[in-house]
Design a protein around this motif. Structure first.
Motif, PDB file in Angstrom:
ATOM      1  N   LYS A   4       0.868  -1.182   0.033  1.00  0.00           N
ATOM      2  CA  LYS A   4       0.066  -0.116  -0.032  1.00  0.00           C
ATOM      3  C   LYS A   4       0.826   1.309   0.030  1.00  0.00           C
ATOM      4  N   LYS A   5       0.617   2.170  -0.814  1.00  0.00           N
ATOM      5  CA  LYS A   5       1.355   3.554  -0.957  1.00  0.00           C
ATOM      6  C   LYS A   5       1.285   4.223   0.277  1.00  0.00           C
ATOM      7  N   ASP A   6       2.250   4.842   0.862  1.00  0.00           N
ATOM      8  CA  ASP A   6       2.177   5.433   2.159  1.00  0.00           C
ATOM      9  C   ASP A   6       2.283   7.072   1.669  1.00  0.00           C
ATOM     10  N   ASP A   7       0.963   7.406   1.976  1.00  0.00           N
ATOM     11  CA  ASP A   7       0.439   8.992   1.849  1.00  0.00           C
ATOM     12  C   ASP A   7       0.533   9.574   2.973  1.00  0.00           C
ATOM     13  N   SER A   8       1.255   9.185   4.154  1.00  0.00           N
ATOM     14  CA  SER A   8       1.169   9.801   5.455  1.00  0.00           C
ATOM     15  C   SER A   8       1.686  11.397   5.466  1.00  0.00           C
ATOM     16  N   LEU A   9       2.852  11.358   4.452  1.00  0.00           N
ATOM     17  CA  LEU A   9       3.393  12.732   4.409  1.00  0.00           C
ATOM     18  C   LEU A   9       2.556  13.877   3.675  1.00  0.00           C
ATOM     19  N   LYS A  10       1.911  13.441   2.582  1.00  0.00           N
ATOM     20  CA  LYS A  10       0.822  14.045   1.912  1.00  0.00           C
ATOM     21  C   LYS A  10      -0.385  14.577   2.956  1.00  0.00           C
ATOM     22  N   LYS A  11      -0.455  13.839   3.950  1.00  0.00           N
ATOM     23  CA  LYS A  11      -1.767  14.022   4.820  1.00  0.00           C
ATOM     24  C   LYS A  11      -1.285  15.145   5.757  1.00  0.00           C
ATOM     25  N   LEU A  12       0.101  15.128   6.062  1.00  0.00           N
ATOM     26  CA  LEU A  12       0.892  15.708   7.040  1.00  0.00           C
ATOM     27  C   LEU A  12       0.810  17.190   6.510  1.00  0.00           C
ATOM     28  N   LYS A  13       1.226  17.290   5.051  1.00  0.00           N
ATOM     29  CA  LYS A  13       1.100  18.653   4.316  1.00  0.00           C
ATOM     30  C   LYS A  13      -0.233  19.500   4.434  1.00  0.00           C
TER      31      LYS A  13
END
Length: 341
Positions: A4-13
């Motif tokens: 699964k692609k990790d989009d945690s940094l995108k969500k933090l932004k």
């Protein structure tokens, strides 16, 4: 099934963009430059200028007990800001069971006006997904990974960094700088500043980079390998002499050289099968820039030469580690074999 692609940094932004900063975060990953950047952004938005000493609480290592974290989190806000509690290198999943339960109780009732941030800096983040603690971190907060950046994004960032210093660099040279100095932003930002200060011209050249940038070991050994591939033993010997003069251990030089010879062998096998740099980059998890250099070099060497070089590298490594001779002499002898073989 692909991971699964990790989009945690995108969500933090997105949290920062919308000014919807939560009460619980966990930062981990190799790219410490980005970790520091986003921690700074959170502090800038939540802390009141001039009152940081009252609103910011930092704990690290053994002092970061659940009780100490709770005391920091329960501190009264002052001056209209939100208390920020930063806990560095507390290995949450190795706490004694009693302390883990105490921490879980804290997370379940964490006040919304507090921002608690766990940071894995020197420690590697190894969560146990089966535990109550891991589930709470995911449910109540945001676990943000800061991995090494892809070559394309990193090259664009290098270009922007130079532009901020009133300098221009093209994409090819940006990729060369990444190859030469490594792909961590914290190291690259210093190299960019040095190069920009060194040159008096707006346009950065390769000569500017080579004049002041400090190459990483892989790049320096690659330069030596490059000389071997060009059948230029004088240049290869000079590169080896410089490495040894800088107190690099022969066994480490041989380790990197052996890996690059295996990559060359893989590139040659790929050439036989009609496969190019994308295939090599995927197999070895390397950037396209070094993969392209290896693929361009591969046609100049036969499969038997590549196979023999890989075998001799392994034999030389064994001789070094078994005390079968002087390490520098073994490495120099191996280099001679490659140059004349």
């Amino acid at each position: 099934m692909p991971p699964k692609k990790d989009d945690s940094l995108k969500k933090l932004k997105q949290d920062l963009k919308e000014n919807q900063i939560g009460s619980l975060y966990l930062f981990h990953g190799e790219e410490d430059y980005l970790r520091r950047h986003y921690l700074k952004e959170i502090k800038k938005r939540l802390l009141t200028p001039g009152l940081e000493v009252f609103q910011l609480h930092t704990l690290s290592g053994k002092e970061a007990t659940p009780r100490a974290i709770r005391e920091a989190a329960d501190s009264l806000p002052m001056g209209g800001g939100r208390p920020v509690v930063v806990v560095t290198d507390c290995d949450l999943f190795r706490l004694p069971a009693e302390e883990r339960e105490e921490l879980c109780a804290l997370l379940e009732e964490l006040p919304e006006d507090v921002c608690l941030i766990f940071i894995y800096d020197l420690l590697e983040y190894k969560p146990d997904a089966r535990t109550r603690l891991a589930k709470l971190l995911q449910a109540k907060g945001r676990v943000v990974a800061f991995p090494r950046q892809g070559q394309g994004d990193l090259a664009d960032w290098v270009i922007r960094r130079f532009r901020a210093l009133d300098r221009d660099i093209d994409g090819e040279l940006a990729r060369y700088l990444i190859f030469l100095c490594g792909d961590l932003m914290s190291g690259l930002v210093e190299e960019v500043a040095k190069i920009a200060a060194y040159t008096g011209q707006r346009r950065i050249t390769r000569a500017d980079i080579d004049a002041v940038a400090v190459p990483q070991l892989d790049a320096r050994v690659f330069q030596m390998t490059d000389a071997i591939l060009d059948k230029d033993f004088d240049r290869a010997a000079q590169a080896l002499g410089e490495l040894l003069g800088q107190q690099e251990a022969p066994v480490m030089i041989l380790s990197v050289l052996g890996k690059q010879l295996r990559q060359l062998y893989t590139a040659r096998l790929g050439l036989e099968a009609g496969k190019g740099k994308e295939h090599l980059a995927r197999l070895w998890s390397i950037y396209p820039y070094p993969a392209e250099k290896l693929v361009r070099a591969a046609p100049r060497f036969s499969l038997p030469w590549c196979r023999r070089a890989v075998c001799r590298a392994a034999e030389t490594d064994l001789a070094m580690k078994s005390g079968g001779g002087d390490a520098e002499e073994l490495l120099t002898g191996f280099l001679l074999e490659l140059a004349h073989g």
